[in-house]
Write an enzyme that holds these catalytic residues in place. Structure first.
Site, PDB file in Angstrom:
ATOM      1  N   GLY A 225       0.814  -1.216   0.000  1.00 56.75           N
ATOM      2  CA  GLY A 225       0.000   0.000   0.000  1.00 56.75           C
ATOM      3  C   GLY A 225       0.844   1.259   0.000  1.00 56.75           C
ATOM      4  O   GLY A 225       0.537   2.237  -0.684  1.00 56.75           O
ATOM      5  N   ASP A 226       1.937   1.235   0.778  1.00 56.51           N
ATOM      6  CA  ASP A 226       2.851   2.378   0.810  1.00 56.51           C
ATOM      7  C   ASP A 226       3.509   2.568  -0.556  1.00 56.51           C
ATOM      8  O   ASP A 226       3.726   3.696  -1.009  1.00 56.51           O
ATOM      9  CB  ASP A 226       3.938   2.155   1.867  1.00 56.51           C
ATOM     10  CG  ASP A 226       3.373   1.661   3.186  1.00 56.51           C
ATOM     11  OD1 ASP A 226       2.263   2.094   3.533  1.00 56.51           O
ATOM     12  OD2 ASP A 226       4.035   0.847   3.849  1.00 56.51           O
TER      13      ASP A 226
END
Length: 307
Positions: free
Chosen positions: A250-251
């Site tokens: 996600g990052d």
């Protein structure tokens, strides 16, 4: 310049055990230790894609020194605030037939430390990008991201927020440039279970109505959905590949989106600005998921052709 803020940096200690046997001695097949924390992950991936950033946040003790050492070795800039007492966290990622996370306890962040961070943020300039990512320790107010946004608002800094629940909801009135909840986190905000794309889009629009300019929803293996401030709605399936490690995916999507956005901003024709940024986000998130390390440029552009 891009700045990332991580309130609880850590060392992610990943160990692989063929079959975990509780109450017995288990032999590790392989292990890996890397600096972690959502903002730090964003900085590392941005660096891998050729974009400079500075990682801000709080570190303490011997683990904090190791975090800083590894980040510098990766080629990233950092300007961490050192806390005199305690140690930065060690988070254990135990990988067997099931994956188990054991997260450590970080140091206490006091008012004097927070003032040091505010002094750093006061140096930001117009057109800088600030990424506020991840959870905060219990010693910090749940309004902190909102407080930071209010502090930099007059500078017209573009703020990205990747957080959950109150941390995210509290910033909406400050009109963040981009927010990135996953579909489970989006459902938690409205106390609903989201399964269909139409439902996800409906509730993502509600976040826009509350103030978010752009909303990026990650959906793990199902891809992602993006709602732009221009009214566009984009959806993409994830490219095909074997998921090796979901930590940091996600990052990486946030980093990929920013890299794509900044790359397109360098051209006179920005018609496909958000479309390209979205595709870069999906490709970068997938590249991290398909690897034991965070996404690298070659892997990202290989997957970009599949989207």
């Amino acid at each position: 310049m891009i700045y990332t803020v991580t309130f609880s940096p850590c060392l992610d200690y990943a160990v692989w055990v063929e079959e975990l046997k509780p109450g017995q001695v288990n032999r590790v097949e392989k292990e890996n230790m890397l600096p972690g924390g959502k903002g730090i992950n964003v900085s590392i991936v941005l660096n891998n894609l050729g974009f400079e950033s500075t990682a801000l946040g709080f570190i303490a003790g011997f683990t904090g020194r190791e975090i800083e050492k590894q980040i510098k070795a990766s080629g990233c800039h950092s300007d961490f605030i050192n806390i005199e007492k305690g140690n930065s966290r060690i988070n254990i990622k135990l990988k067997s037939k099931e994956e188990t996370d054991i997260n450590g306890i970080g140091p206490i962040i006091e008012a004097a430390h927070m003032n040091q961070l505010f002094d750093q943020l006061d140096q930001l300039k117009q057109e800088d990008i600030l990424v506020l990512a991840g959870s905060i320790p219990s010693c910090v107010s749940t309004t902190i991201y909102c407080d930071i946004m209010e502090r930099v608002q007059s500078k017209k800094v573009r703020v990205v927020v990747d957080a959950t629940k109150k941390l995210l909801v509290n910033v909406l009135e400050k009109k963040p440039f981009l927010i990135k909840p996953n579909h489970h986190e989006l459902g938690e905000i409205f106390d609903v279970e989201l399964k269909e794309n139409e439902e996800i889009i409906y509730y993502a629009k509600k976040l826009q109505e509350k103030g978010a300019r752009n909303v990026l929803i990650s959906m793990a293996g199902d891809g992602a959905i993006f709602l732009s401030e221009n009214g566009d709605i984009l959806a993409s399936k994830a490219p095909k590949g074997q998921v090796v490690n979901s930590v940091g995916a996600g990052d990486s999507m946030v980093a990929g989106f920013l890299a794509g956005y900044l790359e397109q901003m360098g051209y006179k024709n920005t018609t496909n600005l958000y479309q390209y940024a979205f595709k870069m986000g999906v490709a970068t998130g997938s590249a991290s998921a398909f690897s034991n390390q965070l996404a690298r440029k070659e892997e990202v552009f290989k997957l970009l052709k599949m989207i």
